[in-house]
Design an enzyme around this catalytic site. Structure first.
Site, PDB file in Angstrom:
ATOM      1  N   SER A 195       0.837  -1.204   0.000  1.00  0.00           N
ATOM      2  CA  SER A 195       0.000   0.000   0.000  1.00  0.00           C
ATOM      3  C   SER A 195       0.871   1.252   0.000  1.00  0.00           C
ATOM      4  O   SER A 195       1.618   1.471  -0.947  1.00  0.00           O
ATOM      5  CB  SER A 195      -0.964  -0.068   1.180  1.00  0.00           C
ATOM      6  OG  SER A 195      -2.050   0.777   0.968  1.00  0.00           O
TER       7      SER A 195
ATOM      8  N   ASP B 189      -8.582  -6.412  -4.578  1.00  0.00           N
ATOM      9  CA  ASP B 189      -8.315  -5.074  -4.033  1.00  0.00           C
ATOM     10  C   ASP B 189      -9.122  -4.044  -4.821  1.00  0.00           C
ATOM     11  O   ASP B 189      -8.982  -3.940  -6.033  1.00  0.00           O
ATOM     12  CB  ASP B 189      -6.805  -4.786  -4.154  1.00  0.00           C
ATOM     13  CG  ASP B 189      -6.371  -3.530  -3.402  1.00  0.00           C
ATOM     14  OD1 ASP B 189      -5.210  -3.486  -2.963  1.00  0.00           O
ATOM     15  OD2 ASP B 189      -7.187  -2.587  -3.282  1.00  0.00           O
TER      16      ASP B 189
ATOM     17  N   HIS C   1      -7.854  -5.398  -0.225  1.00  0.00           N
ATOM     18  CA  HIS C   1      -6.680  -4.598   0.097  1.00  0.00           C
ATOM     19  C   HIS C   1      -6.104  -4.942   1.480  1.00  0.00           C
ATOM     20  O   HIS C   1      -4.899  -5.086   1.645  1.00  0.00           O
ATOM     21  CB  HIS C   1      -7.021  -3.102   0.044  1.00  0.00           C
ATOM     22  CG  HIS C   1      -5.811  -2.233   0.177  1.00  0.00           C
ATOM     23  ND1 HIS C   1      -4.779  -2.249  -0.744  1.00  0.00           N
ATOM     24  CD2 HIS C   1      -5.446  -1.346   1.131  1.00  0.00           C
ATOM     25  CE1 HIS C   1      -3.843  -1.391  -0.359  1.00  0.00           C
ATOM     26  NE2 HIS C   1      -4.222  -0.829   0.768  1.00  0.00           N
TER      27      HIS C   1
HETATM   28  C1  LIG Z   1      -4.419   4.103   0.680  1.00  0.00           C
HETATM   29  C2  LIG Z   1      -3.228   3.580   1.425  1.00  0.00           C
HETATM   30  O1  LIG Z   1      -3.649   2.459   2.205  1.00  0.00           O
HETATM   31  C3  LIG Z   1      -2.689   1.854   2.993  1.00  0.00           C
HETATM   32  C4  LIG Z   1      -3.171   0.727   3.863  1.00  0.00           C
HETATM   33  O2  LIG Z   1      -1.519   2.279   3.029  1.00  0.00           O
END
Ligand SMILES: CCOC(C)=O
Length: 351
Positions: free
Chosen positions: A141, A295, A324
């Site tokens: 992420s 995701d 996600h």
């Molecule tokens: C949008 C970013 O999401 C994370 C969990 O870093």
């Protein structure tokens, strides 16, 4: 809110605080005496060629990276590698709104970009550990956003890159998503433009934020399969109102908003005047792009479009209905796929 007790070694340790001096920020601010919270696992070898960097994601710290991804026999094996987990600026452990003083405290905390984190990490690795290369940079992420920034900004330094569930340039759809999730917090009267006394004053906003994350962090298939019951909750609402709300409730709203702005403005094409193909074309690292099949924040198609612009790279979708937040490690088959790909990547020789 000074020194929120949620962010301490009790819940997130062990880590050490390493000062990198004053950090001038791309947006014009400055963080005097910037402190990075760093957790290391394993030992740096004499050749200094077994170092792996793991940046952290939104709302997360080095603790979950240790718990979910690092261990003997795992791809990130401390008996083989020197694994350096660096908490991103603003995440509550490194220099952040709640642990800053004076003009930088709380709502005064300056805008920090992904590039600021990566420059700070580069300074840490070269000055503290004497590194001139990284065998691997791997992150999920926002950790993937930092991984891409590393590979574009320091192409000679990064031998291998594994962005998991993230993109090099945040999409318009995702910018709107994070606007909505941020407004869930800032629309709470208790937020008081960031001058709240405690996260408890912003409970309503954090609850709305958590419910938004419930919708985008997991997938429809996750709930249809009843995967929320694996967390001990009978109903989806119970899972949202307890697990997800409980997760965000103790966190510092200004820290979340600092990271949210950072994520929204992640864009490696800043290096090339907006030309994303040219920016990704700079990458020399052997790169495995690893989106998660379900995701809805960083869909496979968005990650694949970028992967196509990275020479010698490989698209390695990870199948999991968790979506996600499969990053949290509740699906052992997802983790097995992560490890299989990372082990293969680490066995790939780099000139
Ligand atoms: C949008 C970013 O999401 C994370 C969990 O870093």
């Amino acid at each position: 809110m000074r020194n929120n007790p949620y962010y301490g070694p009790e819940g997130h340790g062990p880590y050490e605080m390493i000062g990198i001096g004053d950090l001038d920020l791309e947006e014009g601010g400055r963080i005097p005496d910037c402190q990075l919270a760093v957790a290391t696992h394993g030992k740096l070898n004499a050749a200094k060629d077994n170092a792996i960097l793991v940046p952290t994601w939104y709302s997360g710290t080095s603790k979950i990276m240790e718990q979910v991804y690092i261990g003997d026999g795992r791809a990130l094996d401390p008996s083989k590698y020197f694994i350096i987990v660096v908490n991103q600026i603003g995440n509550g452990l490194s220099t952040s709104p709640h642990n800053s003083t004076g003009a930088l405290a709380g709502p005064g905390f300056p805008k920090v970009r992904i590039g600021d984190d990566v420059r700070a990490q580069h300074q840490l690795l070269t000055e503290t550990y004497g590194l001139d290369r990284l065998a691997l940079v791997v992150g999920g992420s926002m950790g993937a956003q930092q991984t891409y920034e590393w590979a574009v900004r320091y192409p000679e330094f990064v031998q291998r890159a594994a962005p998991i569930a993230g993109t090099a340039k945040f999409t318009e759809h995702d910018i709107l998503l994070l606007d909505t999730l941020a407004e869930a917090i800032t629309s709470d009267p208790g937020f008081r433009d960031g001058s709240y006394a405690s996260p408890a004053d912003v409970a309503a906003g954090l609850k709305r934020h958590a419910k938004g994350w419930t919708l985008c962090g997991w997938s429809d298939a996750f709930f249809r399969a009843g995967r929320h019951r694996a967390f001990g909750f009978e109903t989806v609402r119970d899972f949202a109102d307890n697990f997800m709300v409980g997760y965000f409730a103790p966190m510092d709203p200004n820290a979340l908003l600092s990271m949210s702005w950072k994520a929204q403005n992640a864009d490696v094409s800043r290096h090339t005047g907006g030309d994303l193909a040219a920016a990704l074309g700079r990458i020399k690292a052997k790169t495995f792009v690893m989106p998660i099949s379900h995701d809805v924040i960083f869909p496979v198609a968005d990650c694949a479009a970028e992967q196509a612009l990275i020479s010698g790279s490989s698209l390695r979708p990870l199948v999991s209905i968790d979506g996600h937040l499969g990053l949290f490690g509740a699906d052992p088959e997802l983790l097995a796929q992560v490890d299989a790909n990372l082990k293969e990547l680490m066995e790939t020789s780099v000139d």
